[in-house]
Design a protein around this motif. Structure first.
Motif, short mmCIF file in Angstrom:
data_model
loop_
_atom_site.label_atom_id
_atom_site.label_comp_id
_atom_site.label_asym_id
_atom_site.label_seq_id
_atom_site.Cartn_x
_atom_site.Cartn_y
_atom_site.Cartn_z
N ARG A 22 49.49 48.52 30.14
CA ARG A 22 49.90 48.89 29.16
C ARG A 22 51.04 48.19 28.71
O ARG A 22 51.58 47.10 28.87
CB ARG A 22 50.94 49.65 30.16
N GLY A 23 51.54 48.34 27.19
CA GLY A 23 52.74 47.33 26.63
C GLY A 23 51.27 46.33 25.79
O GLY A 23 51.98 45.57 24.74
N GLU A 24 49.91 45.93 25.97
CA GLU A 24 49.02 44.75 25.28
C GLU A 24 48.12 45.88 24.75
O GLU A 24 47.58 46.60 25.37
CB GLU A 24 48.90 44.07 26.24
N GLU A 25 47.45 44.96 23.81
CA GLU A 25 46.00 45.77 23.52
C GLU A 25 44.51 45.85 24.58
O GLU A 25 44.86 45.41 25.80
CB GLU A 25 45.41 44.62 22.18
N PRO A 26 43.61 46.91 24.15
CA PRO A 26 42.87 46.86 24.65
C PRO A 26 41.90 45.98 24.83
O PRO A 26 41.80 44.46 23.46
CB PRO A 26 41.63 47.84 23.67
N GLN A 27 41.31 45.29 25.89
CA GLN A 27 40.52 43.67 26.02
C GLN A 27 39.52 43.29 26.38
O GLN A 27 39.25 44.50 27.10
CB GLN A 27 41.61 42.15 26.44
N ILE A 28 38.87 42.05 26.59
CA ILE A 28 37.91 42.08 26.93
C ILE A 28 37.42 40.84 26.91
O ILE A 28 37.74 39.71 26.13
CB ILE A 28 35.97 42.63 26.64
N TYR A 29 37.28 39.73 28.38
CA TYR A 29 37.17 38.90 29.14
C TYR A 29 35.39 38.49 29.79
O TYR A 29 35.47 39.35 30.36
CB TYR A 29 37.96 37.99 29.91
N MET A 30 34.77 37.15 29.46
CA MET A 30 34.02 36.86 29.75
C MET A 30 34.59 35.88 30.57
O MET A 30 34.99 35.16 30.42
CB MET A 30 33.01 36.45 29.29
N VAL A 31 33.68 36.14 32.36
CA VAL A 31 34.48 35.09 33.45
C VAL A 31 33.12 34.66 33.50
O VAL A 31 31.57 34.94 33.90
CB VAL A 31 34.95 35.50 34.67
N TYR A 32 33.21 33.23 33.80
CA TYR A 32 31.96 32.18 33.95
C TYR A 32 31.49 32.12 35.20
O TYR A 32 32.15 32.36 36.68
CB TYR A 32 31.43 31.03 33.04
N ALA A 33 30.23 31.25 35.58
CA ALA A 33 30.11 31.29 37.02
C ALA A 33 31.00 30.35 37.56
O ALA A 33 31.17 29.79 38.85
CB ALA A 33 28.59 31.06 37.14
N GLN A 34 31.91 29.27 36.78
CA GLN A 34 33.24 28.50 36.84
C GLN A 34 34.16 28.87 37.19
O GLN A 34 35.41 28.08 37.10
CB GLN A 34 32.74 27.26 35.49
N GLY A 35 34.27 30.03 36.83
CA GLY A 35 35.64 31.27 36.82
C GLY A 35 36.89 30.93 35.74
O GLY A 35 37.86 31.50 35.66
#
Lengths: 259, 259
Positions: free
Chosen positions: B119-132
């Protein structure tokens, strides 16, 4: 990188290739990957190459020499032997250059597509691997690709049928397959070389090079973008559930503040 | 193999995943790769996973434990920290299991897509790699993929625009992207899990699982096959030259018998 493809339908063949050659991302050149070998009225070969340019050049130089001296592809009894002829040159260059590359951990990476026809046989396409062994394009899997093959494959999987696809359709599928690949991988690039070969022509009558800019290629692109949007719009809609399955299925986790 | 994707447009997000898990070709299972973490009215996370199933299970188990104890994803201040929270678990399991896998030359292979909204931010998408480490989905490149990503990419490249694409359109692009991938790679398979999230919903309202057979999925497939043929048919035609360029350009070789 490279993308070449060969489509085989009852009506004939479509052979197409990109022209980008790169050694790393800061050494990018234009390089034609399509070569034709024709004995008019008797035999037609369209040879597409991918892999290490130094190697494919050497292999092609020897195939050409042999051809112009009246041996090799001029002389082979059938299309299987033609694929074997290409494979023999692949192995000769492997014997000559392979050990020196191996010493420096450079792969002996070459692939060829050989499409065409010898009078008395059907049109055919073979892939020739880096080890020199041939693979034939069958009616149930009526296309072969070398190089960056994945981006351009779904449109061919959906579209190309040996019995039903006309050459006019096949050439459009080939163009979309190549254009999609160029769009998704910058190491595949124009000009595109294209040959449409109808069964029993035994010479090359329809050749096209698409450089950039090319008005017909631009027209195909914008038409495809427009048609694709319409096709997406025409898809039936989806009904949804209001909730994912409950925790039993492991998918949903809900946290209620203050409980 | 696996194929998961996250589409991000101004209107919201579409998150989708296949469900095939395989260790070699003779050990194939169904495994849900989509997990949701919701604090209703406050935050929604959809987590998609690819890679070694033993590792993604361990990472998920810890994210779940933490979540239900009111920490981790329940607690992070913003979406970037949420991606960092997933990355922290990736690194903890890497520290725990990585050295033992390395000893036997097994890669520590995991990837995550984390989509949603706080709440308060835009919708987002992140990729998280095997290294974190996290990678954010931007407006100019409005989708992220993990797993077998190439077959399903061209349709997204052509279709998804952050500003213009509606969620109704985006969900259809996602379905075609997944269906194309399943068709070209048997190690990507049903059921498909799908979530459509409109900005500021802050709960999950549209979830769909497509098992096989699914009448809506079949309808989408046959509609797409039909529409695609029409789209190909509607493309402008190509003019050809009668001959490839002459020998100077290195493409054409002709042999005349008896000369």
């Amino acid at each position: 990188m490279t993308y070449c493809l060969g489509l085989r339908t009852k009506a004939g063949l479509v052979m197409a290739s990109d022209s980008r050659s790169n050694a790393g991302i800061d050494q990018v050149n234009i390089c034609c990957k399509m070569h034709t070998f024709v004995v008019p009225g008797e035999r037609v070969f369209v040879l597409l190459s991918s892999g290490n340019l130094s190697l494919t050049q050497s292999i092609l130089a020897r195939i050409e020499q042999e051809f112009h001296s009246g041996r090799g592809l001029v002389d082979v009894a059938n299309f299987y032997d033609a694929a074997r002829c290409v494979g023999r040159h692949v192995r000769e260059i492997s014997a000559l250059d392979g050990p020196f590359m191996e010493r420096d951990n450079i792969a002996y990476a070459v692939n060829f597509l050989l499409g065409g026809q010898i009078r008395g046989e059907e049109p055919q396409i073979y892939m020739v691997y880096a080890q020199g062994n041939p693979l034939r394009c069958t009616r149930t899997a009526p296309f072969l690709q070398i190089g960056e093959s994945k981006y351009g494959r779904p449109i061919l999987d959906r579209g190309i049928r040996y019995e039903d696809t006309s050459l006019e359709q096949a050439v459009k599928y080939a163009m979309i397959s190549l254009d999609s690949t160029m769009r998704s991988n910058v190491s595949v690039g124009p000009p595109i070389d294209l040959i449409v070969y109808a069964a029993d022509e035994l010479e090359i009558r329809r050749y096209r090079r698409f450089s950039e800019p090319d008005t017909e290629l631009s027209a195909i692109r914008s038409s495809w973008d427009r048609e694709l949007r319409q096709a997406i719009g025409a898809l039936p809609s989806i009904t949804f559930e209001e909730q994912p399955p409950d925790r039993e299925l492991g998918i949903t986790h809900t946290f209620f503040r203050g409980l």
